[in-house]
Design a protein around this motif. Sequence first.
Motif, PDB file in Angstrom:
ATOM      1  N   ILE A   1     -43.333 -21.483 -57.517  1.00  0.00           N
ATOM      2  CA  ILE A   1     -44.846 -21.133 -59.047  1.00  0.00           C
ATOM      3  C   ILE A   1     -45.652 -22.407 -58.248  1.00  0.00           C
ATOM      4  CG2 ILE A   1     -43.476 -23.209 -60.886  1.00  0.00           C
ATOM      5  CD1 ILE A   1     -45.504 -19.941 -61.196  1.00  0.00           C
ATOM      6  N   THR A   2     -44.950 -23.442 -57.928  1.00  0.00           N
ATOM      7  CA  THR A   2     -45.913 -25.032 -57.853  1.00  0.00           C
ATOM      8  C   THR A   2     -47.141 -24.148 -56.331  1.00  0.00           C
ATOM      9  OG1 THR A   2     -44.570 -25.689 -56.054  1.00  0.00           O
ATOM     10  CG2 THR A   2     -44.565 -26.887 -58.414  1.00  0.00           C
ATOM     11  N   GLN A   3     -46.612 -23.374 -55.678  1.00  0.00           N
ATOM     12  CA  GLN A   3     -47.301 -22.993 -54.614  1.00  0.00           C
ATOM     13  C   GLN A   3     -48.549 -22.300 -54.809  1.00  0.00           C
ATOM     14  OE1 GLN A   3     -48.242 -19.522 -53.641  1.00  0.00           O
ATOM     15  NE2 GLN A   3     -48.660 -20.109 -51.651  1.00  0.00           N
ATOM     16  N   LYS A   4     -48.920 -21.984 -56.464  1.00  0.00           N
ATOM     17  CA  LYS A   4     -49.696 -21.404 -57.128  1.00  0.00           C
ATOM     18  C   LYS A   4     -51.453 -22.552 -56.779  1.00  0.00           C
ATOM     19  CE  LYS A   4     -48.030 -17.416 -58.584  1.00  0.00           C
ATOM     20  NZ  LYS A   4     -48.071 -16.108 -57.990  1.00  0.00           N
ATOM     21  N   ILE A   5     -51.002 -23.206 -57.150  1.00  0.00           N
ATOM     22  CA  ILE A   5     -52.088 -24.520 -57.007  1.00  0.00           C
ATOM     23  C   ILE A   5     -52.733 -24.689 -55.402  1.00  0.00           C
ATOM     24  CG2 ILE A   5     -50.528 -26.612 -56.086  1.00  0.00           C
ATOM     25  CD1 ILE A   5     -52.419 -28.013 -58.236  1.00  0.00           C
ATOM     26  N   PHE A   6     -52.134 -23.448 -54.587  1.00  0.00           N
ATOM     27  CA  PHE A   6     -52.590 -23.661 -53.692  1.00  0.00           C
ATOM     28  C   PHE A   6     -54.337 -22.874 -54.083  1.00  0.00           C
ATOM     29  CE2 PHE A   6     -53.510 -20.197 -50.447  1.00  0.00           C
ATOM     30  CZ  PHE A   6     -53.865 -20.852 -49.719  1.00  0.00           C
ATOM     31  N   TYR A   7     -53.950 -21.663 -54.792  1.00  0.00           N
ATOM     32  CA  TYR A   7     -54.877 -20.762 -54.969  1.00  0.00           C
ATOM     33  C   TYR A   7     -56.678 -21.472 -55.202  1.00  0.00           C
ATOM     34  CZ  TYR A   7     -52.069 -17.564 -53.654  1.00  0.00           C
ATOM     35  OH  TYR A   7     -50.664 -16.802 -53.178  1.00  0.00           O
ATOM     36  N   PHE A   8     -56.224 -22.530 -56.192  1.00  0.00           N
ATOM     37  CA  PHE A   8     -56.966 -23.206 -56.751  1.00  0.00           C
ATOM     38  C   PHE A   8     -57.898 -24.369 -55.791  1.00  0.00           C
ATOM     39  CE2 PHE A   8     -55.149 -21.108 -59.828  1.00  0.00           C
ATOM     40  CZ  PHE A   8     -55.624 -20.697 -60.543  1.00  0.00           C
ATOM     41  N   HIS A   9     -56.238 -25.359 -55.116  1.00  0.00           N
ATOM     42  CA  HIS A   9     -57.496 -26.332 -54.470  1.00  0.00           C
ATOM     43  C   HIS A   9     -58.017 -25.622 -53.420  1.00  0.00           C
ATOM     44  CE1 HIS A   9     -55.772 -30.319 -52.641  1.00  0.00           C
ATOM     45  NE2 HIS A   9     -56.406 -29.025 -50.896  1.00  0.00           N
ATOM     46  N   VAL A  10     -57.261 -25.301 -52.620  1.00  0.00           N
ATOM     47  CA  VAL A  10     -58.745 -24.936 -52.006  1.00  0.00           C
ATOM     48  C   VAL A  10     -59.464 -24.263 -51.620  1.00  0.00           C
ATOM     49  CG1 VAL A  10     -57.955 -23.712 -49.305  1.00  0.00           C
ATOM     50  CG2 VAL A  10     -56.013 -25.314 -50.059  1.00  0.00           C
ATOM     51  N   PRO A  11     -59.604 -23.162 -52.053  1.00  0.00           N
ATOM     52  CA  PRO A  11     -61.507 -22.624 -52.740  1.00  0.00           C
ATOM     53  C   PRO A  11     -61.754 -23.924 -53.011  1.00  0.00           C
ATOM     54  CG  PRO A  11     -59.673 -20.890 -53.923  1.00  0.00           C
ATOM     55  CD  PRO A  11     -58.520 -22.459 -53.150  1.00  0.00           C
ATOM     56  N   ILE A  12     -61.545 -24.374 -54.125  1.00  0.00           N
ATOM     57  CA  ILE A  12     -62.183 -25.853 -54.433  1.00  0.00           C
ATOM     58  C   ILE A  12     -63.079 -26.888 -52.394  1.00  0.00           C
ATOM     59  CG2 ILE A  12     -62.304 -27.953 -55.668  1.00  0.00           C
ATOM     60  CD1 ILE A  12     -60.228 -26.662 -58.178  1.00  0.00           C
ATOM     61  N   ALA A  13     -61.633 -27.206 -52.137  1.00  0.00           N
ATOM     62  CA  ALA A  13     -62.406 -28.088 -51.278  1.00  0.00           C
ATOM     63  C   ALA A  13     -63.062 -27.670 -50.257  1.00  0.00           C
ATOM     64  CB  ALA A  13     -60.667 -28.335 -50.788  1.00  0.00           C
ATOM     65  N   LEU A  14     -63.154 -25.607 -50.679  1.00  0.00           N
ATOM     66  CA  LEU A  14     -64.032 -25.108 -49.111  1.00  0.00           C
ATOM     67  C   LEU A  14     -65.215 -25.214 -49.689  1.00  0.00           C
ATOM     68  CD1 LEU A  14     -61.915 -22.297 -47.657  1.00  0.00           C
ATOM     69  CD2 LEU A  14     -62.510 -24.495 -46.816  1.00  0.00           C
TER      70      LEU A  14
ATOM     71  N   TRP B   1     -62.051 -18.293 -53.864  1.00  0.00           N
ATOM     72  CA  TRP B   1     -62.879 -19.041 -52.886  1.00  0.00           C
ATOM     73  C   TRP B   1     -64.037 -18.297 -54.130  1.00  0.00           C
ATOM     74  CZ3 TRP B   1     -63.937 -18.514 -47.622  1.00  0.00           C
ATOM     75  CH2 TRP B   1     -65.051 -19.497 -47.218  1.00  0.00           C
ATOM     76  N   ALA B   2     -64.215 -17.123 -53.924  1.00  0.00           N
ATOM     77  CA  ALA B   2     -64.993 -16.321 -54.429  1.00  0.00           C
ATOM     78  C   ALA B   2     -66.035 -16.920 -56.104  1.00  0.00           C
ATOM     79  CB  ALA B   2     -65.438 -14.904 -54.573  1.00  0.00           C
ATOM     80  N   ALA B   3     -64.744 -16.609 -56.858  1.00  0.00           N
ATOM     81  CA  ALA B   3     -65.136 -17.003 -57.626  1.00  0.00           C
ATOM     82  C   ALA B   3     -65.893 -18.611 -57.704  1.00  0.00           C
ATOM     83  CB  ALA B   3     -63.907 -17.325 -58.554  1.00  0.00           C
ATOM     84  N   MET B   4     -65.085 -19.780 -56.988  1.00  0.00           N
ATOM     85  CA  MET B   4     -65.011 -21.034 -57.124  1.00  0.00           C
ATOM     86  C   MET B   4     -66.574 -21.574 -56.427  1.00  0.00           C
ATOM     87  SD  MET B   4     -62.974 -22.885 -58.541  1.00  0.00           S
ATOM     88  CE  MET B   4     -61.291 -22.586 -59.113  1.00  0.00           C
ATOM     89  N   LEU B   5     -67.283 -20.720 -55.914  1.00  0.00           N
ATOM     90  CA  LEU B   5     -68.598 -20.600 -55.122  1.00  0.00           C
ATOM     91  C   LEU B   5     -69.482 -19.789 -55.921  1.00  0.00           C
ATOM     92  CD1 LEU B   5     -68.000 -19.205 -51.506  1.00  0.00           C
ATOM     93  CD2 LEU B   5     -68.806 -21.312 -52.305  1.00  0.00           C
ATOM     94  N   VAL B   6     -68.927 -18.717 -57.510  1.00  0.00           N
ATOM     95  CA  VAL B   6     -70.041 -18.584 -57.746  1.00  0.00           C
ATOM     96  C   VAL B   6     -70.286 -19.904 -58.983  1.00  0.00           C
ATOM     97  CG1 VAL B   6     -70.831 -17.056 -60.122  1.00  0.00           C
ATOM     98  CG2 VAL B   6     -69.532 -15.727 -57.432  1.00  0.00           C
TER      99      VAL B   6
END
Lengths: 220, 213
Positions: free
Chosen positions: A29-42, A186-191
């Motif tokens: 389950i800890t891998q789920k943070i990948f979907y937030f961490h990487v889009p935030i970084a990008l 990622w799209a969500a973070m960009l918006v």
Amino acid sequence: MLSAVAVALMALALVLVFFVAPVDADQGITQKIFYFHVPIALTAYACFGWGAWKALRLLWTRDDRYDLESYTAVHQGTIFGLLTLLTGSIWAKASWGRWWVWSEDQLVLFLVLFLFYCAYFMLRFSLEPGPGRERISAVYALFGVVLIPISFLAIRLSKNFIHPVVFTRHGPQMTHTMFAAFCVSWAAMLVLAYLMYRVELLGKRIDENLRELRATLSGA
Amino acid sequence: MSAYAADVAALARKDLRLELRAKDTLPAMLLFVLATFVVFHFALPSSAGDDAAYGLLWVSLVFTALLGLGRAWVPEREASAIDGLVLAPCDRSAIWLGKTLATMAFLVAAEVVALPVFAAFFAPLDATAVLAVLLADVGICAVGSLVAAMAATSRARELVLPLVFLPLGIPLVVGGVGATLSSQGGKYLLFLALYDAVFSLLSWASFEYVVTE
């Protein structure tokens, strides 16, 4: 309108991340943070890039409205950069049992960038407002985007430890649903970043107009 | 000699002559780098190897450069001489290049003393290390004289310069330490040269915007 899109995309991203994308076999389950961490970084990179673009426009056209736009973009980038550092250390704690690992290239890069862009605010606010400050801030923002690849190269050169890389030259090493969840997130973070950028810009412009109005009134 | 080169030479000569008369910066840099060596001697445990000493060499070089850069624009700021320079009929980037050359002359002069002292008291230095120091000097002075000009116009100049300069200098430290320690130092020298080229070009092109109102 924009805020509705941001909320909808964020909700969709959450659904995809937690209910659709498969749980990672290795990290769970800890891998789920990948979907937030990487889009935030990008998104942080996108903000810094946007700030530098506005800075270039300022130097090119000498139009002072770009100054506030560049500053706001850098401000948002710094906020997302801080979030990257936070989510990154949470992920590091979950994966490796430590809050900080110097062998993680992208995190170290964000630390360097975070220090660099914090100094942007120190420099900017110790200059007298005016065209001089606008130019110097713009030049500094341009230095930032040049520093990103150079620092990245430096950190790559300095490392002594191989870290699992999700994106390789052969495309992303993910299943389709994982990739979809990543892209939507990622799209969500960009918006979201763009929305925050607009809100802050609006606030700053109202402040400025108010100050001008006050100056005019007290002068009259 | 073209007019541009003549302007640059005149500006650099002005800084060197000022230093020869006032003797402000160079003695301070020399004393500082020697004092940091002594501090590091006591900060390093006796079991620490040469590798740790090489790292500290780079730290002391960067801080010494910072000391010199902090003084770089003081003569221009006092009595607003910078306004005169900006109004002078020469390319603005010549001011940056002259300042970069003068700062580099001070830094190299300090290192001419510091590097043999380091080699004598701490660890030996090979040709790659010396070349890396020279390449890093170019980057430090090119970027440093630009950000020092930025910081010089701010209210909190002594405070802002290290904050701005150190993140920009991190790649130089990586390259320098890598070239000194690694068996394949060529890769790191190449990286330092790349840094110098990219940031010198950027500083050269953007200096005009920093000094003009």
